[in-house]
Motif scaffolding. Structure first.
Motif, PDB file in Angstrom:
ATOM      1  N   ARG A 148      43.063  80.418   2.787  1.00 44.60           N
ATOM      2  CA  ARG A 148      42.204  80.061   1.650  1.00 44.60           C
ATOM      3  C   ARG A 148      42.960  79.417   0.496  1.00 44.60           C
ATOM      4  O   ARG A 148      42.425  78.574  -0.198  1.00 44.60           O
ATOM      5  CB  ARG A 148      41.440  81.281   1.163  1.00 44.60           C
ATOM      6  CG  ARG A 148      42.326  82.353   0.565  1.00 44.60           C
ATOM      7  CD  ARG A 148      41.533  83.611   0.249  1.00 44.60           C
ATOM      8  NE  ARG A 148      42.379  84.708  -0.112  1.00 44.60           N
ATOM      9  CZ  ARG A 148      42.852  85.604   0.732  1.00 44.60           C
ATOM     10  NH1 ARG A 148      42.563  85.522   2.000  1.00 44.60           N
ATOM     11  NH2 ARG A 148      43.620  86.580   0.310  1.00 44.60           N
ATOM     12  N   HIS A 149      44.212  79.795   0.290  1.00 42.26           N
ATOM     13  CA  HIS A 149      44.974  79.229  -0.832  1.00 42.26           C
ATOM     14  C   HIS A 149      45.451  77.804  -0.546  1.00 42.26           C
ATOM     15  O   HIS A 149      45.896  77.119  -1.457  1.00 42.26           O
ATOM     16  CB  HIS A 149      46.156  80.135  -1.180  1.00 42.26           C
ATOM     17  CG  HIS A 149      45.721  81.487  -1.638  1.00 42.26           C
ATOM     18  ND1 HIS A 149      45.070  81.688  -2.835  1.00 42.26           N
ATOM     19  CD2 HIS A 149      45.804  82.710  -1.062  1.00 42.26           C
ATOM     20  CE1 HIS A 149      44.787  82.968  -2.987  1.00 42.26           C
ATOM     21  NE2 HIS A 149      45.218  83.611  -1.912  1.00 42.26           N
ATOM     22  N   LEU A 150      45.349  77.382   0.698  1.00 37.92           N
ATOM     23  CA  LEU A 150      45.763  76.034   1.070  1.00 37.92           C
ATOM     24  C   LEU A 150      44.652  75.004   0.882  1.00 37.92           C
ATOM     25  O   LEU A 150      44.916  73.831   0.703  1.00 37.92           O
ATOM     26  CB  LEU A 150      46.215  76.002   2.530  1.00 37.92           C
ATOM     27  CG  LEU A 150      47.396  76.881   2.911  1.00 37.92           C
ATOM     28  CD1 LEU A 150      47.634  76.806   4.407  1.00 37.92           C
ATOM     29  CD2 LEU A 150      48.636  76.466   2.145  1.00 37.92           C
ATOM     30  N   LEU A 151      43.406  75.438   0.943  1.00 40.76           N
ATOM     31  CA  LEU A 151      42.278  74.512   0.941  1.00 40.76           C
ATOM     32  C   LEU A 151      41.913  74.051  -0.465  1.00 40.76           C
ATOM     33  O   LEU A 151      42.002  74.810  -1.420  1.00 40.76           O
ATOM     34  CB  LEU A 151      41.057  75.186   1.571  1.00 40.76           C
ATOM     35  CG  LEU A 151      41.208  75.638   3.007  1.00 40.76           C
ATOM     36  CD1 LEU A 151      39.960  76.379   3.450  1.00 40.76           C
ATOM     37  CD2 LEU A 151      41.493  74.467   3.918  1.00 40.76           C
ATOM     38  N   TYR A 152      41.478  72.817  -0.554  1.00 38.64           N
ATOM     39  CA  TYR A 152      41.002  72.270  -1.820  1.00 38.64           C
ATOM     40  C   TYR A 152      40.152  71.044  -1.508  1.00 38.64           C
ATOM     41  O   TYR A 152      40.513  70.217  -0.670  1.00 38.64           O
ATOM     42  CB  TYR A 152      42.177  71.866  -2.716  1.00 38.64           C
ATOM     43  CG  TYR A 152      41.760  71.172  -3.990  1.00 38.64           C
ATOM     44  CD1 TYR A 152      41.298  71.895  -5.079  1.00 38.64           C
ATOM     45  CD2 TYR A 152      41.814  69.794  -4.093  1.00 38.64           C
ATOM     46  CE1 TYR A 152      40.897  71.263  -6.251  1.00 38.64           C
ATOM     47  CE2 TYR A 152      41.417  69.148  -5.256  1.00 38.64           C
ATOM     48  CZ  TYR A 152      40.967  69.885  -6.325  1.00 38.64           C
ATOM     49  OH  TYR A 152      40.570  69.261  -7.483  1.00 38.64           O
ATOM     50  N   ASP A 153      39.017  70.937  -2.158  1.00 47.42           N
ATOM     51  CA  ASP A 153      38.155  69.757  -2.071  1.00 47.42           C
ATOM     52  C   ASP A 153      37.688  69.420  -3.476  1.00 47.42           C
ATOM     53  O   ASP A 153      37.695  70.275  -4.368  1.00 47.42           O
ATOM     54  CB  ASP A 153      36.907  70.033  -1.218  1.00 47.42           C
ATOM     55  CG  ASP A 153      37.213  70.297   0.239  1.00 47.42           C
ATOM     56  OD1 ASP A 153      38.102  69.628   0.797  1.00 47.42           O
ATOM     57  OD2 ASP A 153      36.555  71.170   0.831  1.00 47.42           O
ATOM     58  N   GLU A 154      37.283  68.194  -3.647  1.00 40.94           N
ATOM     59  CA  GLU A 154      36.646  67.805  -4.897  1.00 40.94           C
ATOM     60  C   GLU A 154      35.570  66.787  -4.587  1.00 40.94           C
ATOM     61  O   GLU A 154      35.678  66.014  -3.629  1.00 40.94           O
ATOM     62  CB  GLU A 154      37.659  67.276  -5.916  1.00 40.94           C
ATOM     63  CG  GLU A 154      38.526  66.142  -5.449  1.00 40.94           C
ATOM     64  CD  GLU A 154      39.593  65.765  -6.459  1.00 40.94           C
ATOM     65  OE1 GLU A 154      40.319  66.644  -6.946  1.00 40.94           O
ATOM     66  OE2 GLU A 154      39.694  64.557  -6.751  1.00 40.94           O
ATOM     67  N   VAL A 155      34.498  66.843  -5.375  1.00 40.64           N
ATOM     68  CA  VAL A 155      33.382  65.932  -5.168  1.00 40.64           C
ATOM     69  C   VAL A 155      32.970  65.314  -6.486  1.00 40.64           C
ATOM     70  O   VAL A 155      33.168  65.889  -7.559  1.00 40.64           O
ATOM     71  CB  VAL A 155      32.171  66.628  -4.507  1.00 40.64           C
ATOM     72  CG1 VAL A 155      32.533  67.190  -3.147  1.00 40.64           C
ATOM     73  CG2 VAL A 155      31.600  67.707  -5.383  1.00 40.64           C
ATOM     74  N   THR A 156      32.400  64.144  -6.375  1.00 36.46           N
ATOM     75  CA  THR A 156      31.827  63.488  -7.532  1.00 36.46           C
ATOM     76  C   THR A 156      30.363  63.194  -7.215  1.00 36.46           C
ATOM     77  O   THR A 156      30.063  62.528  -6.221  1.00 36.46           O
ATOM     78  CB  THR A 156      32.608  62.218  -7.928  1.00 36.46           C
ATOM     79  OG1 THR A 156      32.054  61.683  -9.120  1.00 36.46           O
ATOM     80  CG2 THR A 156      32.650  61.186  -6.853  1.00 36.46           C
ATOM     81  N   PRO A 157      29.444  63.767  -7.974  1.00 31.33           N
ATOM     82  CA  PRO A 157      28.022  63.505  -7.730  1.00 31.33           C
ATOM     83  C   PRO A 157      27.685  62.035  -7.989  1.00 31.33           C
ATOM     84  O   PRO A 157      28.089  61.459  -8.986  1.00 31.33           O
ATOM     85  CB  PRO A 157      27.311  64.411  -8.746  1.00 31.33           C
ATOM     86  CG  PRO A 157      28.318  65.461  -9.104  1.00 31.33           C
ATOM     87  CD  PRO A 157      29.646  64.761  -9.035  1.00 31.33           C
TER      88      PRO A 157
END
Length: 163
Positions: A117-126
């Motif tokens: 879990r500490h490795l994952l990262y996502d980001e989104v722009t609506p």
């Protein structure tokens, strides 16, 4: 409001996706999305981190074999048509970890019980109330952590099936 549609995103080249992501909300205030969204893998990046064999194999397995999505209301992401909720996340708004964009929705998976879990990262722009453009990968610097572009499209069936 941006009028980009899912079909438009699917037809974009990697360079066009980069421009769309950078231009969407570069200096604009945004709010956290609500509801359930189906995910669509759009393009794999070509940086060093995305080319690693282990990354390519795991992402090919997860995102090519199974449908995926995000439930912003439940703070979870899922795989498959049965809505198998794999991980939990907390969402906040802040600067992009990987691009020169001042406001994105950052998804951090630390509440999840997944061992990685500490490795994952996502980001989104609506891009509107029913569509988001995202960057997915690992919590590492640009060129190592950013691996692929994905789209999120509102799923009315998913909104009715919240867990």
């Amino acid at each position: 409001m941006n009028t980009t549609a899912l079909d438009d995103l699917r037809l974009m080249s990697l360079e066009q996706l980069e421009r769309c992501y950078a231009a969407a909300h570069k200096n604009v205030l945004i709010s956290l999305p609500t509801g359930c969204f189906e995910g669509f893998l759009l393009a794999r990046l070509t940086n060093r981190g995305a080319r690693r064999l282990s990354v390519r194999a795991s992402e090919a397995f997860a995102f090519k074999l199974f449908s995926f999505g995000i439930d912003f209301d439940a703070g979870s992401w899922f795989f498959g048509p049965t809505r198998l909720r794999i991980g939990r996340f907390v969402a906040d708004i802040g600067p992009s970890h990987w691009r020169d964009v001042s406001t994105v929705v950052r998804l951090r998976y630390t509440p999840s019980r997944l061992p990685f879990r500490h490795l994952l990262y996502d980001e989104v722009t609506p891009l509107g109330p029913s569509l988001c453009l995202g960057l997915g990968g690992l919590d590492a610097e640009r060129g190592e952590g950013d691996h692929f572009f994905f789209a999120l499209s509102r799923s009315l069936a998913g909104d009715q099936h919240q867990a």
